[in-house]
Write a protein that holds these residues in place. Sequence first.
Motif, mmCIF file in Angstrom:
data_model
loop_
_atom_site.group_PDB
_atom_site.id
_atom_site.type_symbol
_atom_site.label_atom_id
_atom_site.label_comp_id
_atom_site.label_asym_id
_atom_site.label_seq_id
_atom_site.Cartn_x
_atom_site.Cartn_y
_atom_site.Cartn_z
ATOM 1 N N LYS A 210 2.083 6.469 6.198
ATOM 2 C CA LYS A 210 3.298 5.656 6.144
ATOM 3 C C LYS A 210 4.511 6.453 6.612
ATOM 4 O O LYS A 210 5.342 5.952 7.381
ATOM 5 C CB LYS A 210 3.529 5.134 4.728
ATOM 6 N N GLU A 211 4.611 7.694 6.150
ATOM 7 C CA GLU A 211 5.722 8.541 6.571
ATOM 8 C C GLU A 211 5.748 8.726 8.088
ATOM 9 O O GLU A 211 6.818 8.843 8.691
ATOM 10 C CB GLU A 211 5.624 9.906 5.891
ATOM 11 N N ALA A 212 4.573 8.739 8.701
ATOM 12 C CA ALA A 212 4.469 8.900 10.152
ATOM 13 C C ALA A 212 4.593 7.573 10.892
ATOM 14 O O ALA A 212 4.461 7.536 12.118
ATOM 15 C CB ALA A 212 3.136 9.564 10.500
ATOM 16 N N ASP A 213 4.838 6.474 10.149
ATOM 17 C CA ASP A 213 4.959 5.134 10.725
ATOM 18 C C ASP A 213 3.672 4.730 11.450
ATOM 19 O O ASP A 213 3.705 4.165 12.540
ATOM 20 C CB ASP A 213 6.151 5.064 11.694
ATOM 21 N N LEU A 215 1.222 2.818 9.855
ATOM 22 C CA LEU A 215 0.611 1.669 9.189
ATOM 23 C C LEU A 215 1.168 0.372 9.765
ATOM 24 O O LEU A 215 2.380 0.176 9.812
ATOM 25 C CB LEU A 215 0.877 1.711 7.679
ATOM 26 N N ALA A 216 0.263 -0.504 10.176
ATOM 27 C CA ALA A 216 0.666 -1.763 10.791
ATOM 28 C C ALA A 216 1.105 -2.774 9.733
ATOM 29 O O ALA A 216 0.759 -2.667 8.555
ATOM 30 C CB ALA A 216 -0.488 -2.336 11.608
ATOM 31 N N GLU A 217 1.868 -3.764 10.153
ATOM 32 C CA GLU A 217 2.216 -4.899 9.293
ATOM 33 C C GLU A 217 0.924 -5.575 8.831
ATOM 34 O O GLU A 217 0.002 -5.815 9.611
ATOM 35 C CB GLU A 217 3.070 -5.899 10.060
ATOM 36 N N GLY A 218 0.838 -5.871 7.523
ATOM 37 C CA GLY A 218 -0.369 -6.487 6.983
ATOM 38 C C GLY A 218 -1.514 -5.513 6.779
ATOM 39 O O GLY A 218 -2.666 -5.927 6.582
ATOM 40 N N PHE A 219 -1.216 -4.235 6.772
ATOM 41 C CA PHE A 219 -2.212 -3.179 6.593
ATOM 42 C C PHE A 219 -3.025 -3.385 5.314
ATOM 43 O O PHE A 219 -2.491 -3.762 4.270
ATOM 44 C CB PHE A 219 -1.494 -1.824 6.550
ATOM 45 N N LYS A 220 -4.336 -3.138 5.400
ATOM 46 C CA LYS A 220 -5.218 -3.201 4.233
ATOM 47 C C LYS A 220 -5.910 -1.856 4.042
ATOM 48 O O LYS A 220 -6.198 -1.154 5.019
ATOM 49 C CB LYS A 220 -6.317 -4.263 4.423
ATOM 50 N N ASN A 256 -0.336 -0.071 -3.579
ATOM 51 C CA ASN A 256 0.177 -1.431 -3.368
ATOM 52 C C ASN A 256 1.697 -1.461 -3.396
ATOM 53 O O ASN A 256 2.330 -2.162 -2.591
ATOM 54 C CB ASN A 256 -0.403 -2.390 -4.414
ATOM 55 N N GLU A 257 2.302 -0.704 -4.312
ATOM 56 C CA GLU A 257 3.764 -0.631 -4.351
ATOM 57 C C GLU A 257 4.300 0.030 -3.092
ATOM 58 O O GLU A 257 5.318 -0.394 -2.534
ATOM 59 C CB GLU A 257 4.211 0.155 -5.591
ATOM 60 N N ASN A 258 3.615 1.062 -2.637
ATOM 61 C CA ASN A 258 4.062 1.828 -1.475
ATOM 62 C C ASN A 258 4.016 1.015 -0.184
ATOM 63 O O ASN A 258 4.837 1.220 0.723
ATOM 64 C CB ASN A 258 3.203 3.086 -1.342
ATOM 65 N N ILE A 259 3.058 0.092 -0.076
ATOM 66 C CA ILE A 259 2.908 -0.666 1.168
ATOM 67 C C ILE A 259 3.371 -2.117 1.039
ATOM 68 O O ILE A 259 3.107 -2.942 1.916
ATOM 69 C CB ILE A 259 1.445 -0.621 1.677
ATOM 70 N N ARG A 260 4.062 -2.407 -0.062
ATOM 71 C CA ARG A 260 4.534 -3.775 -0.284
ATOM 72 C C ARG A 260 5.419 -4.254 0.861
ATOM 73 O O ARG A 260 5.327 -5.400 1.307
ATOM 74 C CB ARG A 260 5.298 -3.855 -1.601
ATOM 75 N N GLU A 261 6.300 -3.390 1.365
ATOM 76 C CA GLU A 261 7.236 -3.776 2.431
ATOM 77 C C GLU A 261 6.527 -4.094 3.739
ATOM 78 O O GLU A 261 7.096 -4.741 4.623
ATOM 79 C CB GLU A 261 8.247 -2.663 2.661
ATOM 80 N N LEU A 262 5.260 -3.658 3.857
ATOM 81 C CA LEU A 262 4.467 -3.962 5.047
ATOM 82 C C LEU A 262 3.612 -5.215 4.851
ATOM 83 O O LEU A 262 2.821 -5.558 5.725
ATOM 84 C CB LEU A 262 3.542 -2.785 5.379
ATOM 85 N N ASN A 263 3.787 -5.872 3.700
ATOM 86 C CA ASN A 263 2.891 -6.969 3.313
ATOM 87 C C ASN A 263 1.447 -6.480 3.298
ATOM 88 O O ASN A 263 0.519 -7.196 3.689
ATOM 89 C CB ASN A 263 3.041 -8.163 4.264
ATOM 90 N N GLY A 264 1.315 -5.236 2.830
ATOM 91 C CA GLY A 264 0.001 -4.615 2.804
ATOM 92 C C GLY A 264 -0.760 -4.922 1.532
ATOM 93 O O GLY A 264 -0.246 -5.526 0.586
ATOM 94 N N GLN A 265 -2.002 -4.478 1.501
ATOM 95 C CA GLN A 265 -2.858 -4.726 0.343
ATOM 96 C C GLN A 265 -3.807 -3.563 0.136
ATOM 97 O O GLN A 265 -4.475 -3.114 1.072
ATOM 98 C CB GLN A 265 -3.660 -6.019 0.532
ATOM 99 N N SER A 266 -3.858 -3.065 -1.099
ATOM 100 C CA SER A 266 -4.801 -2.030 -1.497
ATOM 101 C C SER A 266 -5.792 -2.636 -2.474
ATOM 102 O O SER A 266 -5.396 -3.327 -3.418
ATOM 103 C CB SER A 266 -4.069 -0.856 -2.149
ATOM 104 N N LEU A 267 -7.066 -2.377 -2.258
ATOM 105 C CA LEU A 267 -8.111 -2.993 -3.075
ATOM 106 C C LEU A 267 -9.150 -1.975 -3.525
ATOM 107 O O LEU A 267 -9.515 -1.064 -2.780
ATOM 108 C CB LEU A 267 -8.832 -4.088 -2.288
#
Length: 397
Positions: A210-213, A215-220, A256-267
Motif C-alpha cells: 500500500k505504501e508503494a501504491d 494495490l488496485a481499487e477493489g483489491f482482495k 480491512n481497516e488499512n484497505i478500506r479506502e480502496l474498497n478492498g477486502q481481507s478474508l
Amino acid sequence: MKVEMKLKGNMARSVNPYGCKQEVLNQINYVKAEGDYEGPKKVLVLGASSSYGLASRITAAFGSHADTIGVSFERGPKDESMLGTAGWYNNIFFREFAEQEGLIAKNFIGDAFSLEMKEEVIKYIKESFGGKVDMLVYSLAAPKRTDYKTGITYSSALKPIGQEVSGENINLEKEELFTQVVEPATEEEIEGTVKVMGGEDWEWWIELLKEADCLAEGFKTVLYSYIGPKVTHAFYHDGSLGVAKEQAEESSKRINENIRELNGQSLICVSKAVTTKASVVIPILPKYLICLYKVMKEQGIHETPIMHKDRIFRTMLYGNEANYDEKGRLRPDSWELSDDVQRKVNDLMAQLTPQNFKSDLTEYQLFKKEFFNLNGFEVEGNTINEVDFETLKAMKP
C-alpha cells in the motif's frame, strides 16, 4: 537416470520432474474444463509452488486469465542424488504453460518473510507488472521465520496446549498405523508458532504494498486457514496452530481497516482438509483424512486442492455463493464439517485397526496416491520416469 519414490516417514526424499509437469497440466486442464470466470487479473501468491498456493495461481491464471507473481522457497537440482524439490519444477512448468497462453508468470525464489524479498517483488510490480495487484493470496507454510525488524528467528510447533495428546497416526514409509503421543507446547513454542503461522507477516506485506501504491481499487486478499472437526481440535484448532490462526483473524481485521479506502477486502478462508506436504506430517491427521476421503468420495464431494480452490475462486471470492460464518470467515469447509459427513467419519475411524486401515474400508490408497502426486509420482498421464541431470540443471524458474 531412473527416478523412484523415496520416503522417510511421511516426507518425500525424491522427485519426478516430468510427473510434476504433468500434474500441473492436469490441474490446468481441470480449470479449463470448468470454463472462464470473471476474477482477478494481477495476482500475487505467497507460497505459490504447491498445494493451495499453486492451485490458487492456476485457477487465477487459467480460469480468469490473470497475470501472476509467485513467491516460494524451493531448491533446484544439486547433483544426481538431489534433484531439487517438487515445487521448484512446479514453478518452472507453471511459468511455461502460462507463457504459452500469453500470460505473465514471474517466479521469485527465496524467503517471503524477508524485507529484501518484499522490496524485490514491489520493484517488479512497479516496473514490469503494471504497477498494481488486485489480489494477494497468503498461503505460506514454513517451519521458521526471521522477524526482519528484530532479527529474531522463530520456529513453529504443531502441538496441543496444556495437555498431552495421544492418537493413531499413519507412517507412509512403513505403511503402518501406530500410536503417537504429542507433548504439550511450551510458551516459547506457542509464541513461535504465532510468529511463523499467524498474520503478522501478511500485514507487513499489505502495508508495504500500500505504501508503494501497488494495490488496485477493489483489491482482495485471502489467508488460508483450517479449523477441522472436534476429533482434531486438541492437537490442531485448540493447539498452538489454532492460536496462530486466531491471531491471523485479528490481522485480517486490521488489514480491512488499512484497505478500506480502496474498497478492498481481507478474508480468512477456512479450507477443507486435503493432502498436502504439510497435512501429512500433522500429528494424527492422516488417520482422519483416509476416513474423510472415503465418506466424501462416496457422496461425490471429495476435492483435491485444485478442485477446492477453483470452487472457492469462481463461486465465492468472485462469485455469488459465498458462505460466511459469524466471524466473517469464508467457510467452504462446510461440506467437510456437515453433521452427516462427520458422523460417518467418526463411525469409520472407530473401526480402524493396524490390520484393516489399508483396506477398502478407507481411502488409504487414494491418500497415498495424492501424496505421491505432489512429488510427481503415479501422476495420471505421465510416462516419463527417467531424467537427464544436465537437462534439469539447465531449467530456470
